[in-house]
Scaffold this active site. Structure first.
Site, PDB file in Angstrom:
ATOM      1  N   VAL A 285       0.340  -1.361  -0.226  1.00  0.00           N
ATOM      2  CA  VAL A 285      -0.029   0.012   0.072  1.00  0.00           C
ATOM      3  C   VAL A 285       0.743   1.284   0.244  1.00  0.00           C
ATOM      4  CG1 VAL A 285      -1.564   1.807   1.514  1.00  0.00           C
ATOM      5  CG2 VAL A 285      -2.039  -0.923   0.516  1.00  0.00           C
ATOM      6  N   ASP A 332      -3.244  21.891 -43.550  1.00  0.00           N
ATOM      7  CA  ASP A 332      -4.338  22.520 -45.187  1.00  0.00           C
ATOM      8  C   ASP A 332      -3.211  23.610 -44.866  1.00  0.00           C
ATOM      9  OD1 ASP A 332      -5.045  20.105 -45.357  1.00  0.00           O
ATOM     10  OD2 ASP A 332      -7.050  20.983 -43.732  1.00  0.00           O
TER      11      ASP A 332
END
Length: 924
Positions: A285, A332
């Site tokens: 843990v 583009d």
């Protein structure tokens, strides 16, 4: 030739009568009964999206990642070994994180869906012999409908009638120049170039038409490409892969350490196996950062929110980080690098040149001759040219309520309207004074448009504009300094030289000419008898209008940022090679030495040749959108992380193939938006660069809070190491619940504050990180464990012995229970919390001084710091909670000790950063 190509050619080459017969239709359209039957047969006219996962599946996928599975197992083990409160706490972390991740993606999807708008709502359709307004989704094959300027085209259709029709097909072809359409069949050049076919997803720029639907919904060209795109699957993002790798690393480390401590507890401390297992679980843990997943998720969500403010809508949280890895952007040109606003910037006549100021559709610019501002009245040649350009024009430019220009027509003609306004010309008055009597529309063969006007009671004017070579060939005279004289060979050479001069700069020229003829007594018969051949002859050449699509003003800084960041930009456009290269050089995207590859050349290139070409400076011109897929995939084979832009349906495969597909939110089709990972709400390249910067910042912030979270693992584990090596003589200075308090409680909010940290200076002056780079690298491990973690371990251990010394140790044995033990573990917890306060501030930067960065500039971190102090106090002073977390009230001296802790840790780190900066300066 594909079946789709054959079908198109069959409909294009057939006569109107044959097309209607094939479709079992009539010029007056279908009946309502026929339309209803066909709607049942063919289905609604809509583009269906790929089958989406159910919301339940999308929800559940947030609970089955590797880290989530690890936490489920950890929680289950905790419950089975007698610590149900620990197991419940771990499971709650998983549930909260999974719900939050689902909510963020759900909100992003809602925002994306709101942008999806392709087909027009209504179309004028002939039903039962009457023109009716019909919902576009109800159109069926065989329906006859009307189109006019500004209409979106709802289906694939064959033109039955057409007057001056210009169609914007950029959604399919990527070509910014509108296509002329007419009833006569011409196959044209390239795909979708048939002169008498129009396609779903495109729009009418000018003119009017009547057409018959030949395909609807998913049977349209638009729909077929969308269907192919939806069959592609998207691979896991780099962040998903990296988090999976990180989870495996942490899992192996945690389990390995847990196993080692399990064995050591049995053989060193002689614990029973069950107790040793619980002890080992505590170590697991301690080394599993339970707060990592929620912190990563929240950090990505914050990045999404910041990007949205910068006009970039990210659909998937993990795409935020992928942006930071981008090495190549395939962009583009039109509308992304440029403004998509054709602008006249020069007017050339035989004896003078006029310069027009004001970019884009700015009507308040000026016309200058020799540097002096003039109007059309100041020069007779300019006056005549502007008059002819205004009359020979089917486009209107209107202002909406916000003052934004709205074009009904083509960008080229809009530019002529705007330049007339800049010169002070009243276009509406000129059109009213010289009514149009006849028009000869532009076509791809003669590349001209002519209109016939009533000049006065005795004269007709023929106004013409078109390509230079095709218009000049019809001219016999020229306007020169207000006079008309014969056109000489010297004139032709001068005109050609001027045209070449502007063409080299990537500018487009449009020739303007006119002719005046006496009006006959029977004027109507005279006009009716005029043909293209008789009207477009013996024209007087007036001059050239020189126009360009201007770059976006912010593009220069954006490209410079990319160059500093070692991000390559490749222009992929349907425009001409000359225009593409000129713009690329002008905006600094490439040098003049860049290679320009056309779509035809690209098809002929082998993969090896293309891979080699892509390593140098390159521009792609005259390419179809679907060829982007080949470019993107080849770049990926070269090891690049590729972002690709697009707005048309044919762009969708490349958008989905790219690591980051970027669709245009304003001009983009819904298929492109659906395929993309990110949508630009302003269609601006600069927004991509801002998003990349944000992506880099997010990744850097993930490393910052990873370092911060891992740092507390060391002081959490150190007490257990003391316990083992002392063979149990030193009681456990920290309990498992206290460890979880740090991981899930006190560390969480400061970690989230680090996730919202602004970018460090120079983040865009670094090259993109390599694919082999990992979140948990040597620097993170060294800083977390051997530097911050070691300092915090020594301080927290010192806090444990500090309490015991106050209570008689070493004369009295170390307390293993009772008030003294509770106070000692409480102070250990407090020491870790206050060490993390300093570490939260330290982790904000790697080398820059936090003082220079602004120690109080990140309010979220300070809110987190206040929260963790308050939470610690709550655990220490609240009855009932004390028993669960093994805490107790501490003294004023203890509080003083805790508040002093962050000061030396912060100052030591500031000194280290100063030495690092000084060494780097010396080396450079």
């Amino acid at each position: 030739m594909t079946a789709s190509d054959q079908k198109r050619e069959r409909f294009a080459a057939a006569s109107n009568e044959d097309v209607l017969e094939t479709l079992h239709s009539r010029v007056e359209g279908l009946s309502s009964a026929e339309a209803t039957a066909r709607l049942t047969q063919y289905g609604p006219n809509r583009i269906t999206r790929a089958k989406q996962q159910s919301q339940l599946k999308i929800f559940l996928k947030n609970f089955i990642s590797l880290m989530a599975i690890l936490l489920w197992v950890s929680g289950l083990i905790a419950m089975l070994t007698g610590t149900p409160e620990l197991g419940i706490a771990i499971w709650l972390v998983n549930i909260i994180n999974g719900c939050f991740s689902f909510w963020q993606e759900f909100q992003a999807k809602k925002a994306t869906d709101s942008l999806m708008a392709m087909l027009p709502t209504y179309t004028q359709v002939y039903r039962d012999g009457q023109l009716q307004q019909v919902d576009a989704t109800q159109i069926v094959p065989g329906d006859v409908f009307e189109l006019q300027a500004g209409n979106a085209i709802p289906v694939d259709a064959r033109l039955l009638e057409a007057t001056s029709v210009q169609v914007d097909q950029s959604a399919l072809t990527g070509e910014s120049v509108p296509e002329s359409k007419f009833v006569k069949y011409d196959p044209g050049e390239g795909e979708f170039a048939e002169s008498n076919l129009v396609y779903a997803g495109t729009s009418i720029g000018a003119g009017t038409a009547k057409a018959v639907a030949i395909a609807t919904g998913m049977n349209t060209e638009f729909g077929q490409i969308a269907s192919l795109t939806q069959q592609q699957t998207k691979s896991a993002s780099p962040l998903q892969r990296e988090l999976n790798r990180l989870t495996k690393q942490i899992s192996l480390i945690a389990i390995g350490i847990g196993l080692a401590f399990f064995i050591a507890a049995i053989f060193f401390v002689h614990y029973p196996a069950a107790k040793a297992f619980i002890f080992a679980l505590g170590m697991i843990v301690a080394f599993i950062p339970e707060g990592l997943l929620p912190t990563v998720t929240l950090s990505l969500a914050q990045g999404v929110q910041r990007m949205a403010k910068k006009h970039a809508l990210v659909k998937d949280l993990n795409s935020v980080e992928t942006l930071g890895e981008t090495t190549v952007i395939c962009s583009d040109k039109t509308g992304t690098l440029t403004q998509n606003q054709m602008t006249v910037n020069h007017i050339w006549t035989r004896d003078k040149t006029f310069t027009i100021s004001g970019e884009g559709y700015v009507a308040n610019g000026k016309v200058k001759k020799d540097g002096q501002v003039i109007t059309y009245r100041d020069d007779s040649d300019l006056n005549k040219l502007i008059t002819v350009a205004a009359l020979n024009n089917d486009t209107t430019v209107e202002q909406d309520e916000a003052g934004t220009p709205k074009i009904l027509g083509t960008p080229t003609e809009a530019a002529l309207v705007i330049v007339a306004q800049k010169a002070g010309f009243d276009v509406a008055a000129a059109v009213a004074a010289a009514p149009r009597l006849k028009e000869f529309p532009f076509d791809s063969e003669r590349k001209r448009m002519s209109t016939v006007h009533q000049h006065d009671a005795h004269t007709l004017s023929i106004c013409a504009k078109g390509s230079l070579s095709d218009t000049l060939s019809q001219c016999t005279t020229i306007a020169d300094d207000g006079k008309i004289r014969p056109l000489t060979d010297d004139d032709r050479r001068a005109i050609d030289a001027a045209n070449r001069h502007y063409a080299v700069q990537g500018l487009r020229s449009l020739a303007v000419a006119y002719r005046e003829i006496p009006a006959a007594a029977d004027q109507a018969a005279q006009v009716d008898a005029l043909t293209i051949e008789t009207a477009e002859q013996d024209l007087t050449f007036l001059g050239l209008t020189i126009m360009a699509d201007p770059p976006r003003p912010e593009i220069y800084d954006a490209i410079e940022k990319c160059h500093h960041a070692n991000i390559k930009i490749i222009m992929v456009t349907g425009d001409s090679t000359l225009t593409a290269k000129s713009i690329a050089v002008k905006i600094g995207l490439t040098s003049d030495k860049a290679r320009v590859v056309t779509g035809t050349e690209l098809d002929a290139m082998s993969e090896a040749d293309l891979q080699e070409a892509l390593r140098g400076e390159i521009i792609f011109a005259r390419v179809a959108p679907e060829q982007k897929y080949k470019i993107v995939s080849t770049l990926q084979k070269n090891g690049e992380i590729v972002a690709s832009t697009g707005d048309g349906v044919n762009d969708a495969p490349a958008l989905k193939k790219a690591d980051i597909g970027v669709a245009m939110g304003v001009t983009g089709t819904d298929v492109a938006k659906d395929a993309a990972d990110m949508i630009l709400t302003d269609d601006n390249f600069a927004s991509i660069v801002s998003a990349i910067e944000e992506g880099r910042t997010v990744y850097a912030n993930i490393q910052k809070f990873l370092t911060y979270i891992l740092t507390s693992n060391m002081p959490e584990a150190f007490p257990s190491i003391l316990f083992l090596f002392s063979r149990g003589l030193i009681p456990l200075p920290m309990t498992v619940m206290q460890i979880l308090t740090v991981d899930l409680g006190t560390d969480m909010l400061p970690a989230l504050g680090l996730g919202a940290e602004k970018a460090e200076p120079g983040i865009m002056h670094q090259p993109p990180r390599k694919r082999t780079a990992h979140l948990m690298n040597k620097h993170v491990l060294w800083t977390a464990f051997a530097w911050y973690g070691l300092i915090a371990s020594l301080i927290s251990t010192g806090a444990y012995f500090f309490v015991n010394v106050q209570n008689g140790w070493p004369s009295v044995p170390l307390a293993a229970s009772g008030t003294v033990y509770a106070r000692a573990t409480t102070l250990v917890l407090g020491a870790i919390v206050f060490s993390q306060i300093a570490n939260a501030l330290n982790c904000r930067t790697k080398t820059v001084s936090v003082m220079r960065f602004g120690i109080f500039s990140n309010h979220r971190i300070w809110f987190g710091i206040l929260f963790e102090i308050a939470l610690f106090a709550f655990l220490a002073y609240t009855p009932g909670v004390q028993a669960l977390f093994n805490t107790t009230a501490i003294t004023a001296a203890d509080w003083l000790f805790l508040f002093i802790i962050p000061i030396p840790i912060f100052l030591i780190e500031e000194l280290r950063k100063y030495l690092v900066r000084r060494m780097a300066k010396t080396i450079n």
